[in-house]
Design a protein around this motif. Structure first.
Motif, mmCIF file in Angstrom:
data_model
loop_
_atom_site.group_PDB
_atom_site.id
_atom_site.type_symbol
_atom_site.label_atom_id
_atom_site.label_comp_id
_atom_site.label_asym_id
_atom_site.label_seq_id
_atom_site.Cartn_x
_atom_site.Cartn_y
_atom_site.Cartn_z
ATOM 1 N N GLU A 31 0.827 -1.209 0.000
ATOM 2 C CA GLU A 31 0.000 0.000 0.000
ATOM 3 C C GLU A 31 0.862 1.261 0.000
ATOM 4 O O GLU A 31 0.547 2.250 -0.663
ATOM 5 C CB GLU A 31 -0.924 -0.001 1.221
ATOM 6 C CG GLU A 31 -2.054 -0.999 1.130
ATOM 7 C CD GLU A 31 -2.919 -0.763 -0.101
ATOM 8 O OE1 GLU A 31 -3.504 0.329 -0.212
ATOM 9 O OE2 GLU A 31 -3.000 -1.666 -0.942
ATOM 10 N N LYS A 32 1.955 1.214 0.701
ATOM 11 C CA LYS A 32 2.844 2.368 0.792
ATOM 12 C C LYS A 32 3.500 2.680 -0.545
ATOM 13 O O LYS A 32 3.630 3.852 -0.924
ATOM 14 C CB LYS A 32 3.916 2.100 1.849
ATOM 15 C CG LYS A 32 4.961 3.207 1.986
ATOM 16 C CD LYS A 32 5.988 2.861 3.050
ATOM 17 C CE LYS A 32 7.074 3.932 3.154
ATOM 18 N NZ LYS A 32 8.077 3.604 4.204
ATOM 19 N N HIS A 33 3.905 1.642 -1.269
ATOM 20 C CA HIS A 33 4.713 1.855 -2.471
ATOM 21 C C HIS A 33 3.955 1.756 -3.799
ATOM 22 O O HIS A 33 4.532 2.025 -4.847
ATOM 23 C CB HIS A 33 5.887 0.882 -2.488
ATOM 24 C CG HIS A 33 6.934 1.185 -1.460
ATOM 25 N ND1 HIS A 33 7.831 2.219 -1.609
ATOM 26 C CD2 HIS A 33 7.199 0.611 -0.256
ATOM 27 C CE1 HIS A 33 8.619 2.263 -0.544
ATOM 28 N NE2 HIS A 33 8.254 1.313 0.293
ATOM 29 N N ARG A 34 2.679 1.395 -3.744
ATOM 30 C CA ARG A 34 1.958 1.291 -5.008
ATOM 31 C C ARG A 34 1.597 2.662 -5.568
ATOM 32 O O ARG A 34 1.297 2.790 -6.766
ATOM 33 C CB ARG A 34 0.705 0.440 -4.855
ATOM 34 C CG ARG A 34 -0.408 1.061 -4.012
ATOM 35 C CD ARG A 34 -1.615 0.136 -3.939
ATOM 36 N NE ARG A 34 -2.670 0.670 -3.112
ATOM 37 C CZ ARG A 34 -3.576 1.561 -3.516
ATOM 38 N NH1 ARG A 34 -3.545 2.018 -4.753
ATOM 39 N NH2 ARG A 34 -4.515 1.995 -2.686
ATOM 40 N N PHE A 60 9.847 -12.345 -5.255
ATOM 41 C CA PHE A 60 10.216 -11.236 -6.135
ATOM 42 C C PHE A 60 9.716 -9.913 -5.566
ATOM 43 O O PHE A 60 10.466 -8.940 -5.419
ATOM 44 C CB PHE A 60 9.624 -11.513 -7.517
ATOM 45 C CG PHE A 60 9.987 -10.535 -8.595
ATOM 46 C CD1 PHE A 60 11.076 -9.671 -8.483
ATOM 47 C CD2 PHE A 60 9.235 -10.479 -9.764
ATOM 48 C CE1 PHE A 60 11.402 -8.778 -9.495
ATOM 49 C CE2 PHE A 60 9.554 -9.600 -10.788
ATOM 50 C CZ PHE A 60 10.631 -8.740 -10.638
ATOM 51 N N LEU A 61 8.434 -9.879 -5.214
ATOM 52 C CA LEU A 61 7.827 -8.650 -4.698
ATOM 53 C C LEU A 61 8.400 -8.281 -3.327
ATOM 54 O O LEU A 61 8.656 -7.102 -3.049
ATOM 55 C CB LEU A 61 6.309 -8.810 -4.619
ATOM 56 C CG LEU A 61 5.501 -7.635 -4.077
ATOM 57 C CD1 LEU A 61 5.849 -6.338 -4.804
ATOM 58 C CD2 LEU A 61 4.006 -7.923 -4.197
ATOM 59 N N LEU A 65 10.116 -4.713 -2.453
ATOM 60 C CA LEU A 65 9.634 -3.841 -1.382
ATOM 61 C C LEU A 65 10.760 -3.499 -0.402
ATOM 62 O O LEU A 65 10.880 -2.358 0.051
ATOM 63 C CB LEU A 65 8.478 -4.509 -0.637
ATOM 64 C CG LEU A 65 7.173 -4.672 -1.429
ATOM 65 C CD1 LEU A 65 6.187 -5.555 -0.669
ATOM 66 C CD2 LEU A 65 6.541 -3.322 -1.746
ATOM 67 N N GLU A 66 11.587 -4.477 -0.102
ATOM 68 C CA GLU A 66 12.729 -4.238 0.790
ATOM 69 C C GLU A 66 13.705 -3.257 0.152
ATOM 70 O O GLU A 66 14.241 -2.370 0.833
ATOM 71 C CB GLU A 66 13.424 -5.564 1.096
ATOM 72 C CG GLU A 66 12.596 -6.493 1.977
ATOM 73 C CD GLU A 66 13.176 -7.888 2.080
ATOM 74 O OE1 GLU A 66 14.111 -8.208 1.303
ATOM 75 O OE2 GLU A 66 12.697 -8.675 2.942
ATOM 76 N N HIS A 193 13.101 -4.475 -10.506
ATOM 77 C CA HIS A 193 12.228 -3.564 -9.762
ATOM 78 C C HIS A 193 11.117 -2.902 -10.586
ATOM 79 O O HIS A 193 10.281 -2.194 -10.014
ATOM 80 C CB HIS A 193 13.081 -2.492 -9.090
ATOM 81 C CG HIS A 193 14.123 -3.074 -8.190
ATOM 82 N ND1 HIS A 193 13.825 -3.774 -7.039
ATOM 83 C CD2 HIS A 193 15.478 -3.108 -8.294
ATOM 84 C CE1 HIS A 193 14.937 -4.197 -6.468
ATOM 85 N NE2 HIS A 193 15.954 -3.804 -7.208
ATOM 86 N N TYR A 194 11.093 -3.120 -11.880
ATOM 87 C CA TYR A 194 10.046 -2.517 -12.710
ATOM 88 C C TYR A 194 9.471 -3.555 -13.677
ATOM 89 O O TYR A 194 9.422 -3.328 -14.893
ATOM 90 C CB TYR A 194 10.604 -1.303 -13.465
ATOM 91 C CG TYR A 194 11.130 -0.235 -12.535
ATOM 92 C CD1 TYR A 194 10.301 0.780 -12.060
ATOM 93 C CD2 TYR A 194 12.446 -0.273 -12.078
ATOM 94 C CE1 TYR A 194 10.774 1.733 -11.168
ATOM 95 C CE2 TYR A 194 12.928 0.680 -11.190
ATOM 96 C CZ TYR A 194 12.088 1.667 -10.734
ATOM 97 O OH TYR A 194 12.552 2.610 -9.840
#
Length: 291
Positions: A31-34, A60-61, A65-66, A193-194
């Protein structure tokens, strides 16, 4: 029938991945990074990149996130390129980098995807860049993170982008271990990361010598990414393909378009917006900036 089955499988995998994240108390980071991207679309990007394998997508995710937490990626959303590359007001590294590796936002294609132009110029010399300016390898990595984060902002974090890589000035002397290593930095950032952000990569005006670099570079890419890359050796061939994707007036002026690539402010700097001023249009110029 197959498409319905695939859709059902994807929906089930998305729910399973969401539950897995919740069990590990990681949904708050999603939620923070979306940002403006929906949770469902973010999860599907990571699942697609791992062929709907929930366990692989979770790892992977989680790793991404880390990384985003460690890198404090939010800071790049509000920084200008000068701030990212400058050191105590010294932007000599940025100035030289812009002259060697020109990058600019052109606008949107017919599908609404942002189009970003990159050009390797004949001045390319990473050794000179790092010895004669304040540019470091770490700064180069930061700059590429900034570019990718800002590219995501041009589409409000949803969807995919289109890139054009112009190799008209590539020479054999440019294919060095250092240059290839810097290219790998970008390839690794995109891959790790993308995921599923690249919609299409057009490599245009590719000289014969590019085949040497491509033999090495393509080993860094997964099959899904390689399928999105098209290489054009002639101007006629890439123009024919490009005009199916976007209005050719979006191209930079030196390619016959109306876009005036700006580096100060950079077209991907925050606070800039795509605009066609009446006076600029009257002069046949196009000032383009990224949202």
């Amino acid at each position: 029938e197959k498409s319905c089955h695939d859709a059902t499988q994807t929906t089930m995998a998305t729910k399973e991945l969401e539950q897995r994240l919740q069990a590990q108390d990681l949904l708050f980071l999603v939620e923070k990074h979306r940002c403006n991207e929906s949770r469902e679309n973010l999860l599907r990007r990571f699942l697609t990149a791992r062929d709907n394998d929930v366990e692989k997508a979770f790892s992977f995710l989680k790793s991404d996130l880390e990384w985003r937490e460690q890198q404090h990626v939010f800071k790049y959303h509000s920084l200008t390129s000068s701030k990212v590359l400058g050191v105590d007001g010294d932007v000599s590294g940025k100035t030289m980098l812009d002259s060697m590796f020109a990058i600019g936002y052109l606008g949107k294609d017919f599908q609404g995807r942002p189009v970003v132009y990159r050009k390797i110029t004949q001045q390319l010399d990473a050794g000179k860049l790092t010895t004669e300016t304040n540019m470091t390898y770490e700064k180069f990595i930061e700059y590429n993170i900034w570019l990718l984060e800002r590219m995501a902002k041009t589409m409000s974090d949803e969807g995919q982008w289109v890139t054009i890589l112009d190799l008209s000035e590539l020479r054999f002397g440019h294919i060095t271990k250092m240059h290839l290593n810097w290219v790998k930095v970008l390839a690794d950032l995109l891959k790790e990361h993308y995921p599923e952000r690249l919609g299409k990569n057009m490599i245009i005006n590719a000289p014969t010598v590019f085949s040497t670099a491509w033999t090495i570079a393509k080993t860094w890419l997964d099959e899904r990414t390689k399928q999105k890359i098209s290489i054009y050796t002639s101007e006629k061939s890439w123009r024919a393909e490009a005009e199916k994707m976007f209005d050719l007036s979006l191209l930079p002026e030196h390619l016959g378009g109306l876009t005036n690539l700006s580096f100060d402010p950079h077209s991907l700097d925050p606070g800039q917006s795509t605009q066609l001023a009446a006076t600029a249009a009257a002069e046949g110029k196009r000032e383009v900036d990224a949202n």
